[in-house]
Write a protein that holds these residues in place. Structure first.
Motif, PDB file in Angstrom:
ATOM      1  N   VAL A 112       0.839  -1.203   0.000  1.00 57.63           N
ATOM      2  CA  VAL A 112       0.000   0.000   0.000  1.00 57.63           C
ATOM      3  C   VAL A 112       0.872   1.249   0.000  1.00 57.63           C
ATOM      4  O   VAL A 112       0.522   2.263  -0.628  1.00 57.63           O
ATOM      5  N   THR A 138      -7.919   0.894   0.612  1.00 56.97           N
ATOM      6  CA  THR A 138      -7.356  -0.442   0.790  1.00 56.97           C
ATOM      7  C   THR A 138      -7.568  -0.946   2.210  1.00 56.97           C
ATOM      8  O   THR A 138      -7.842  -2.138   2.423  1.00 56.97           O
ATOM      9  N   SER A 158      -9.740  -4.361   3.262  1.00 61.06           N
ATOM     10  CA  SER A 158      -9.185  -5.421   4.112  1.00 61.06           C
ATOM     11  C   SER A 158     -10.040  -5.615   5.354  1.00 61.06           C
ATOM     12  O   SER A 158     -10.370  -6.753   5.722  1.00 61.06           O
ATOM     13  N   MET A 182      -4.717  -8.511  -0.434  1.00 64.94           N
ATOM     14  CA  MET A 182      -4.599  -7.071  -0.666  1.00 64.94           C
ATOM     15  C   MET A 182      -3.171  -6.686  -1.012  1.00 64.94           C
ATOM     16  O   MET A 182      -2.944  -5.772  -1.828  1.00 64.94           O
ATOM     17  N   ALA A 185      -2.504  -4.655  -4.357  1.00 60.28           N
ATOM     18  CA  ALA A 185      -1.900  -3.323  -4.319  1.00 60.28           C
ATOM     19  C   ALA A 185      -0.623  -3.283  -5.144  1.00 60.28           C
ATOM     20  O   ALA A 185      -0.356  -2.308  -5.866  1.00 60.28           O
TER      21      ALA A 185
END
Length: 267
Positions: free
Chosen positions: A88, A132, A136, A154, A158
């Motif tokens: 992220v 994000t 999650s 994730m 990402a």
């Protein structure tokens, strides 16, 4: 041994345990610094702690990691894990950097969105982290997917989104108005990197939130005993989403700071 002696011994042991639990990591950090100081004089012939340039680089790197770690700490307290935080950071850095390119850059990723006011790239990076984190948290709270699996997915998403967003191309030539976030400034005659101040601010706010607010009490309660927290009336699902959103936003902030410090971003 009479009752008073037993009580005094118990208090002494409790004080020792409290001292060790609170200061052990500080002693470890001091020990590591002293070891590198000794190794610096032995192998290089110079001081490790006395080198301002070396220390500034280390502090800058640690400050970005620290921002990231604060958010992950909230997740760990609840008994979860966030494997997506590093990816992220990369995605947020790419999005923020793409909006912070100067108009004079003929290689701008999106020529119509260049030379923007610095607030917009910063908000874009934070928004990426928020989205994000919400995804999650939603997957974990509403579908019952274990945090390890949800955040692992994730992480891959990402990382792939960062490469897809820029077609695998690096982004550079960011505006000075944006890169000032990653620079150092003189405060009382001493150069202080702005990322360090950001990290300290995040750490102080996190300490207050975890120690003195309902958010912190719920976070600790869920991590200690989820069943007891549910019986106490805590909406575990809703609170877990909030915790992962906090972790995501801080990951986005770390991405923004990383892009500003390097004046570029890599997918």
């Amino acid at each position: 041994m009479n009752t008073s002696d037993a009580a005094g011994l118990a208090d002494t042991r409790a004080a020792k345990r409290k001292f060790k639990s609170e200061m052990s990591m500080a002693f470890v950090l001091v020990g590591i610094a002293l070891i590198f100081e000794v190794l610096g004089w032995i192998f290089v012939g110079t001081s490790f702690l006395g080198n301002d340039q070396r220390l500034s680089i280390i502090i800058l790197q640690v400050s970005v990691t620290g921002i990231l770690a604060v958010g992950v700490t909230h997740v760990i307290i609840t008994g979860g894990i966030d494997l997506a935080s590093g990816s992220v950071v990369g995605l947020s850095a790419m999005v923020a950097a793409s909006l912070a390119q100067g108009s004079a850059d003929v290689r701008a990723l999106y020529p119509g969105l260049t030379d923007l006011f610095p607030l917009w790239p910063i908000m874009a990076g934070l928004l990426v982290g928020l989205i994000t984190g919400w995804i999650s948290g939603f997957l974990i709270a509403k579908t019952g997917i274990p945090p390890f699996i949800a955040t692992l997915g994730m992480m891959v998403c990402a990382r792939g989104a960062a490469k897809w967003y820029t077609l695998g191309q690096p982004i550079g030539l960011l505006t000075p108005q944006f890169t000032w976030i990653g620079k150092s400034y003189l405060i009382l005659g001493f150069p202080v990197p702005l990322p360090v101040l950001i990290f300290l601010g995040v750490a102080i706010i996190s300490h207050i939130a975890l120690g003195y607010t309902r958010y912190g009490k719920y976070t600790y309660a869920i991590g200690s005993n989820p069943q007891a927290a549910r019986v106490s009336g805590i909406d575990i699902g809703s609170h877990l989403i909030k915790v992962y959103i906090v972790a995501g936003v801080l990951s986005g902030l770390a991405g923004v700071v990383t892009a500003a410090r390097a004046a570029s971003a890599q997918p």
